[in-house]
Design an enzyme around this catalytic site. Structure first.
Site, PDB file in Angstrom:
ATOM      1  N   LYS A 281       8.753  85.825 -67.710  1.00 28.09           N
ATOM      2  CA  LYS A 281       9.490  87.005 -68.194  1.00 28.09           C
ATOM      3  C   LYS A 281      10.434  86.619 -69.324  1.00 28.09           C
ATOM      4  O   LYS A 281      10.420  87.229 -70.400  1.00 28.09           O
ATOM      5  CB  LYS A 281      10.304  87.609 -67.037  1.00 28.09           C
ATOM      6  N   ASN A 282      11.255  85.601 -69.081  1.00 31.73           N
ATOM      7  CA  ASN A 282      12.293  85.267 -70.066  1.00 31.73           C
ATOM      8  C   ASN A 282      11.740  84.551 -71.290  1.00 31.73           C
ATOM      9  O   ASN A 282      12.459  84.349 -72.275  1.00 31.73           O
ATOM     10  CB  ASN A 282      13.403  84.439 -69.409  1.00 31.73           C
TER      11      ASN A 282
ATOM     12  N   PRO B 169      29.621  89.272 -71.589  1.00 32.62           N
ATOM     13  CA  PRO B 169      30.076  89.627 -72.927  1.00 32.62           C
ATOM     14  C   PRO B 169      29.095  89.175 -74.008  1.00 32.62           C
ATOM     15  O   PRO B 169      28.202  88.366 -73.750  1.00 32.62           O
ATOM     16  CB  PRO B 169      31.402  88.862 -73.061  1.00 32.62           C
TER      17      PRO B 169
ATOM     18  N   ASP C 114      19.155  81.330 -61.900  1.00 33.75           N
ATOM     19  CA  ASP C 114      18.202  82.320 -61.395  1.00 33.75           C
ATOM     20  C   ASP C 114      17.554  81.887 -60.079  1.00 33.75           C
ATOM     21  O   ASP C 114      16.961  82.719 -59.388  1.00 33.75           O
ATOM     22  CB  ASP C 114      17.099  82.582 -62.442  1.00 33.75           C
TER      23      ASP C 114
HETATM   24  C1  UD1 Z   1      19.395  84.494 -69.790  1.00 32.02           C
HETATM   25  C2  UD1 Z   1      18.331  84.933 -68.822  1.00 32.02           C
HETATM   26  C3  UD1 Z   1      18.863  84.962 -67.402  1.00 32.02           C
HETATM   27  C4  UD1 Z   1      19.463  83.611 -67.053  1.00 32.02           C
HETATM   28  C5  UD1 Z   1      20.477  83.176 -68.104  1.00 32.02           C
HETATM   29  C6  UD1 Z   1      21.006  81.771 -67.881  1.00 32.02           C
HETATM   30  C7  UD1 Z   1      16.928  86.398 -70.149  1.00 32.02           C
HETATM   31  C8  UD1 Z   1      16.464  87.796 -70.411  1.00 32.02           C
HETATM   32  N1  UD1 Z   1      17.874  86.256 -69.196  1.00 32.02           N
HETATM   33  O1  UD1 Z   1      20.429  85.471 -69.722  1.00 32.02           O
HETATM   34  O2  UD1 Z   1      17.792  85.251 -66.510  1.00 32.02           O
HETATM   35  O3  UD1 Z   1      20.114  83.712 -65.788  1.00 32.02           O
HETATM   36  O4  UD1 Z   1      19.878  83.204 -69.397  1.00 32.02           O
HETATM   37  O5  UD1 Z   1      19.955  80.853 -67.818  1.00 32.02           O
HETATM   38  O6  UD1 Z   1      16.454  85.445 -70.729  1.00 32.02           O
HETATM   39  N2  UD1 Z   1      28.204  84.465 -72.341  1.00 32.02           N
HETATM   40  C9  UD1 Z   1      29.411  84.729 -72.983  1.00 32.02           C
HETATM   41  N3  UD1 Z   1      29.362  85.308 -74.224  1.00 32.02           N
HETATM   42  C10 UD1 Z   1      28.178  85.597 -74.839  1.00 32.02           C
HETATM   43  C11 UD1 Z   1      26.967  85.314 -74.187  1.00 32.02           C
HETATM   44  C12 UD1 Z   1      26.997  84.740 -72.923  1.00 32.02           C
HETATM   45  O7  UD1 Z   1      30.479  84.476 -72.448  1.00 32.02           O
HETATM   46  O8  UD1 Z   1      28.215  86.109 -75.967  1.00 32.02           O
HETATM   47  C13 UD1 Z   1      28.239  83.888 -70.984  1.00 32.02           C
HETATM   48  C14 UD1 Z   1      27.614  84.850 -69.950  1.00 32.02           C
HETATM   49  O9  UD1 Z   1      28.541  85.839 -69.551  1.00 32.02           O
HETATM   50  C15 UD1 Z   1      27.255  83.890 -68.837  1.00 32.02           C
HETATM   51  C16 UD1 Z   1      26.844  82.631 -69.608  1.00 32.02           C
HETATM   52  O10 UD1 Z   1      27.412  82.747 -70.925  1.00 32.02           O
HETATM   53  O11 UD1 Z   1      28.383  83.620 -68.057  1.00 32.02           O
HETATM   54  C17 UD1 Z   1      25.347  82.445 -69.714  1.00 32.02           C
HETATM   55  O12 UD1 Z   1      24.794  83.564 -70.388  1.00 32.02           O
HETATM   56  P1  UD1 Z   1      23.492  83.453 -71.279  1.00 32.02           P
HETATM   57  O13 UD1 Z   1      23.005  82.047 -71.318  1.00 32.02           O
HETATM   58  O14 UD1 Z   1      23.736  84.170 -72.551  1.00 32.02           O
HETATM   59  O15 UD1 Z   1      22.457  84.292 -70.409  1.00 32.02           O
HETATM   60  P2  UD1 Z   1      21.552  85.496 -70.861  1.00 32.02           P
HETATM   61  O16 UD1 Z   1      20.936  85.209 -72.175  1.00 32.02           O
HETATM   62  O17 UD1 Z   1      22.295  86.776 -70.680  1.00 32.02           O
END
Ligand code: UD1
Length: 419
Positions: free
Chosen positions: A28-29, A128, A308
């Site tokens: 999926k991801n 965020p 996950d």
């Molecule tokens: C993706 C995956 C999700 C997985 C995650 C971590 C997809 C669709 N989803 O989510 O299944 O659990 O990676 O492996 O691929 N953060 C910030 N600011 C930002 C962006 C992120 O603070 O601008 C924080 C998030 O709140 C979280 C952490 O960084 O605490 C990890 O987030 P991120 O790696 O961005 O996960 P996703 O891309 O949302």
């Protein structure tokens, strides 16, 4: 999805060991960013091993509004983005999945401006977008937080972005946004998840010049882009869920069509817990044994234990003798599955982002509600190892990421019906 039907409620009768072989679907991801990339590259694409799950279908609906046609034949998806045009993305579609945020980078790349509704996805606490926005601003774009979305304009210039956290989404958004930058873009502190590598492999097949894949420093150089063929990486989270399902239910499973190395933190944890797991090329076999507690597990960015898989592993540890600590460091609120696991007899205490699981002799069926994709999967795993019937409502969440889950469970000896 489950044979074209949308799941509502599952009835799972536990206590039946699993036995047989599961072919792992495309990830999926991995699939979602690759599909979204079609909005950044005009061309014709053939994606193999593309999972038939709701998040992919919603992404196709968004692409269709942008003039990108798609046709599925089994696990092959053909996309044609030669008619790509700007269009508003409806909040009702974007709000159903997290990866819709990647249309910001893709459309900025294509049109020099983009406006997207707020993304959705699993409720895991605050998610965020500050890293996405500040990175784009570092490269010269102007971003604006709207009450119901984000807008962004400006052609990206050459430069270096430092991510203070290796966010998967921010790394992928930057990769897409940088495709049409004026010069080389460097990302320091990039996420190194296999799904990020798979996006890079796809973009490279499309003519992109990207160096540093698999590491924290990526460089994207301007190049001419075109359509391509690509096979989507197998879903390591689907595979992790099956490993935990076998640990819960007992029995033996062979998982095929995966990359065993990508599962290592999960297979190592389950080995320590007493499962016998053997690795071959593209195959993992698991035989469940009597389970015992394991040393603390801390989730983190790849190659650490994946967030996950935290909920499915927790389900697997509910009947492990002794006490195990799981620490969630990636998301601030990723323990929403715990009340349901407690309702089934699980002995779990939490302090902040720490969960202490004390193994119990037996779990029992309960009426519970799926809270998020992986939390719901953990509830299914626990139910397979519980006495009596579990009724799982809001099971449609599972359609977002698990193709043919119910069919495969029943083929492997479980007793699951859906309505
Ligand atoms: C993706 C995956 C999700 C997985 C995650 C971590 C997809 C669709 N989803 O989510 O299944 O659990 O990676 O492996 O691929 N953060 C910030 N600011 C930002 C962006 C992120 O603070 O601008 C924080 C998030 O709140 C979280 C952490 O960084 O605490 C990890 O987030 P991120 O790696 O961005 O996960 P996703 O891309 O949302």
């Amino acid at each position: 999805m489950q044979g074209g039907r949308v799941l509502k409620t599952l009835h799972i009768t536990g206590g039946r060991p699993l036995s047989g072989t599961v072919e792992i679907h495309g990830g999926k991801n991995a699939a979602l960013p690759i599909l979204t990339a079609a909005a950044a590259i005009p061309g014709r694409f053939l994606l193999r091993n593309c999972p038939e799950i709701r998040d992919v279908e919603i992404t196709r609906e968004i692409l269709a509004l942008l003039g990108v046609t798609s046709h599925r034949a089994g696990s092959e998806l053909r996309l044609d983005s030669t008619g790509l045009r700007p269009a508003a993305i409806p909040p009702a579609l974007a709000g159903q999945l997290r990866s819709s945020v990647l249309f910001l980078g893709a459309l900025l790349s294509s049109f020099g401006n983009a406006s997207i509704p707020l993304p959705g996805g699993c409720v895991l606490g605050a998610r965020p977008l500050d890293l996405h926005r500040s990175a784009l601003e570092t490269l010269g774009a102007q971003t604006e937080a709207l009450s119901d979305g984000i807008s962004c304009r400006g052609r990206l210039r050459a430069g270096t972005v430092i991510l203070r956290y290796p966010s998967v989404g921010a790394t992928e958004n930057l990769l897409l946004a940088a495709l049409h930058a004026e010069g080389p873009v460097r990302i320091l502190g990039a996420a190194a998840e296999p799904e990020v590598d798979d996006l890079i492999a796809f973009l490279t097949a499309c003519g992109a010049e990207i160096s540093g894949a698999g590491g924290p420093c990526l460089t994207i150089r301007p190049s001419s882009l075109h359509g391509a063929e690509h096979r989507i990486l197998p879903d390591r989270m689907e595979a992790a869920t099956w490993l935990c399902a076998a640990a819960c239910a007992g029995g033996s499973l062979a998982l095929t069509g995966l990359v065993p190395a990508h599962l290592r933190p999960v297979s190592d944890a389950l080995r320590l817990a007493g499962c016998r797991i053997t690795e071959e090329a593209e195959r993992l076999s698991v035989t469940a044994g009597p389970l015992r507690a394991i040393p603390p597990i801390v989730t983190g960015p790849y190659p650490a234990f994946p967030t996950d898989a935290q909920a499915p592993l927790m389900a697997a540890l509910l009947k492990a003798s002794g006490t195990t600590i799981l620490e969630e460091t990636v998301f601030e609120d990723r323990f929403r599955h715990i009340p349901a696991l407690r309702a089934m007899g699980g002995d779990i205490e939490t302090v902040g982002r720490l969960a202490r699981i004390r193994g119990v002799k037996q779990l029992h069926g309960a009426r519970i509600r799926a809270t998020d994709l992986r939390g719901g999967a953990a509830m299914v795993c626990a139910a397979l190892g519980a006495e009596g019937e579990t009724v799982l409502t809001d099971a449609a969440l599972l359609d977002r990421g698990y193709q043919d889950l119910i069919k495969n469970l029943n083929l492997l000896g479980a007793s699951v019906s859906a309505d």
